[in-house]
Write a protein that holds these residues in place. Structure first.
Motif, PDB file in Angstrom:
ATOM      1  N   SER A 108       1.067  -1.299   0.003  1.00  0.00           N
ATOM      2  CA  SER A 108       0.047   0.091   0.102  1.00  0.00           C
ATOM      3  C   SER A 108       0.704   1.135   0.181  1.00  0.00           C
ATOM      4  O   SER A 108       1.873   1.178   0.531  1.00  0.00           O
ATOM      5  N   PHE A 109       0.361   2.262  -0.600  1.00  0.00           N
ATOM      6  CA  PHE A 109       1.090   3.561  -0.591  1.00  0.00           C
ATOM      7  C   PHE A 109       0.269   4.662  -0.963  1.00  0.00           C
ATOM      8  O   PHE A 109      -0.926   4.452  -1.422  1.00  0.00           O
ATOM      9  N   GLN A 110       0.612   5.995  -0.900  1.00  0.00           N
ATOM     10  CA  GLN A 110       0.086   7.336  -1.494  1.00  0.00           C
ATOM     11  C   GLN A 110       1.213   8.272  -1.709  1.00  0.00           C
ATOM     12  O   GLN A 110       2.131   8.165  -1.074  1.00  0.00           O
ATOM     13  N   GLY A 111       0.875   8.920  -2.645  1.00  0.00           N
ATOM     14  CA  GLY A 111       1.806  10.030  -2.839  1.00  0.00           C
ATOM     15  C   GLY A 111       1.215  10.972  -4.066  1.00  0.00           C
ATOM     16  O   GLY A 111       0.064  11.031  -4.571  1.00  0.00           O
ATOM     17  N   THR A 112       2.186  11.829  -4.461  1.00  0.00           N
ATOM     18  CA  THR A 112       2.102  12.731  -5.706  1.00  0.00           C
ATOM     19  C   THR A 112       2.914  12.362  -6.800  1.00  0.00           C
ATOM     20  O   THR A 112       4.525  12.334  -6.227  1.00  0.00           O
ATOM     21  N   PHE A 113       2.768  12.390  -8.029  1.00  0.00           N
ATOM     22  CA  PHE A 113       3.833  12.035  -9.032  1.00  0.00           C
ATOM     23  C   PHE A 113       3.381  12.996 -10.201  1.00  0.00           C
ATOM     24  O   PHE A 113       2.259  13.528 -10.353  1.00  0.00           O
TER      25      PHE A 113
ATOM     26  N   ARG B  51       7.806  10.129 -19.261  1.00  0.00           N
ATOM     27  CA  ARG B  51       8.503   9.959 -17.729  1.00  0.00           C
ATOM     28  C   ARG B  51       7.499  10.018 -16.698  1.00  0.00           C
ATOM     29  O   ARG B  51       6.244  10.668 -17.076  1.00  0.00           O
ATOM     30  N   PHE B  52       7.667   9.236 -15.900  1.00  0.00           N
ATOM     31  CA  PHE B  52       6.750   9.181 -14.432  1.00  0.00           C
ATOM     32  C   PHE B  52       7.707   9.306 -13.410  1.00  0.00           C
ATOM     33  O   PHE B  52       8.926   8.474 -13.263  1.00  0.00           O
ATOM     34  N   GLN B  53       7.292  10.180 -12.299  1.00  0.00           N
ATOM     35  CA  GLN B  53       8.306  10.591 -11.246  1.00  0.00           C
ATOM     36  C   GLN B  53       7.559  10.809 -10.147  1.00  0.00           C
ATOM     37  O   GLN B  53       6.764  11.830 -10.039  1.00  0.00           O
ATOM     38  N   PHE B  54       7.729  10.331  -8.939  1.00  0.00           N
ATOM     39  CA  PHE B  54       7.051  10.337  -7.789  1.00  0.00           C
ATOM     40  C   PHE B  54       7.907  11.641  -7.194  1.00  0.00           C
ATOM     41  O   PHE B  54       9.095  11.940  -7.148  1.00  0.00           O
ATOM     42  N   THR B  55       7.131  12.700  -6.565  1.00  0.00           N
ATOM     43  CA  THR B  55       7.630  14.047  -5.879  1.00  0.00           C
ATOM     44  C   THR B  55       7.479  13.842  -4.379  1.00  0.00           C
ATOM     45  O   THR B  55       8.098  14.197  -3.655  1.00  0.00           O
ATOM     46  N   ARG B  56       6.419  12.856  -3.989  1.00  0.00           N
ATOM     47  CA  ARG B  56       6.245  12.349  -2.660  1.00  0.00           C
ATOM     48  C   ARG B  56       5.726  11.067  -2.506  1.00  0.00           C
ATOM     49  O   ARG B  56       4.644  10.609  -3.352  1.00  0.00           O
TER      50      ARG B  56
END
Length: 315
Positions: free
Chosen positions: A39-44, A174-179
């Motif tokens: 499980s996770f949560q974030g911003t990308f 490109r895909f990249q998490f910032t958080r």
């Protein structure tokens, strides 16, 4: 899956791949497990064809079910909710490639299979969204598929960043998490907004069917994984569809009878996605063949021209 401040450094690593294939296979196995167990949560951030968008994601694995909510933060609030890969509701239309995952397409990566078509290697380390990562490169062995560079979280194996590159090392996507937070989202965070409308059952929904078509040529490693037929709700014409993949890359082929309609050949590319349509003369009459997928456009064109009807197949 799919960063540019370090683009020069990354391409330098791409061109000099050390032989760490076994380690790369281990990391790909971790990636496959993480997406189904973590499980996770974030911003990308997602970039494609020069356009950027920012998204929040909530992903929870509980009791064997994967529940995921995506919310685009730029412009109008565009949202999608999925359970085990099946879309439950949508609002607006997320950028192609993010909001339209076909139902039931979750699958585990098979590094043993992939190494037949890609050179797998660990090429270094990086830091993304404040987290330590290992860089895994998948370099295609031919010109019929693209390369991937994956930055996998050391702690969880989740993809923190992904680059999709052509044969010249140019960035396509490109895909990249910032958080990234590996805490499980709450029920409230996974609750879609009122603007997210339930996906209605499509009366013209495709049903699995034995295909009456085959390709005389496919890139090595690509196999037919599904075929279906549906009636266009407007024209009532049956459209056949076939999906192929090599364990990582995918493309679809659509075949529709023209029945005297005017149609022109087209050839377009948006970022990594090629779309090629070609008229084809068959014993059943004129057909329009369309190939769509994240493959080089020349490969898509060759596939379109190779489609043949199988008169012995059961319709």
């Amino acid at each position: 899956m799919r960063a540019i401040p370090l683009f020069t450094l990354l391409l330098g690593g791409w061109c000099a791949i050390p032989a760490h294939a076994d380690e790369a296979q281990d990391w790909l196995n971790r990636l496959s497990q993480a997406e189904q167990q973590q499980s996770f949560q974030g911003t990308f951030v997602y970039e494609r064809n020069g356009s950027f968008s920012t998204h929040n994601i909530w992903h929870r694995v509980q009791d064997g079910k994967v529940r995921e909510r995506l919310l685009q933060l730029d412009g109008s609030a565009q949202e999608v909710l999925r359970i085990d890969g099946h879309t439950q509701c949508v609002s607006g239309s997320l950028i192609a490639g993010l909001g339209n995952t076909p139902d039931g397409t979750s699958r585990a990566l098979d590094p043993q299979k992939l190494k037949n078509w890609y050179d797998l290697a660990v090429i270094g380390k990086s830091r993304v969204a404040g987290r330590q990562a290992v860089i895994v490169a998948l370099t295609p062995k031919d010109q019929h598929r693209y390369g991937f560079e994956l930055h996998l979280d050391k702690e969880t194996g989740l993809p923190l960043k992904s680059l999709l590159l052509n044969d010249k090392g140019q960035l396509l996507e490109r895909f990249q998490f910032t958080r990234l937070n590996v805490a499980a989202p709450t029920d409230g965070e996974l609750q879609a907004s009122a603007e997210c409308k339930a996906v209605a059952q499509d009366p013209g929904k495709a049903v699995a069917a034995k295909t009456a078509w085959h390709s005389d040529w496919l890139p090595p490693g690509f196999e037919l994984t599904s075929s279906a037929a549906r009636k266009d709700p407007d024209t009532q014409v049956q459209v056949n569809s076939l999906m192929y993949d090599d364990g990582l890359a995918r493309f679809s082929v659509f075949l529709e009878p023209l029945n005297g309609a005017n149609a022109t050949d087209t050839r377009t590319q948006l970022g990594p996605t090629a779309a090629v349509s070609r008229r084809l003369t068959t014993p059943q009459g004129e057909m329009m063949v369309t190939v769509v997928g994240e493959i080089p456009i020349g490969t898509a064109e060759r596939i379109a021209l190779s489609m043949r009807s199988d008169v012995t197949a059961t319709q």
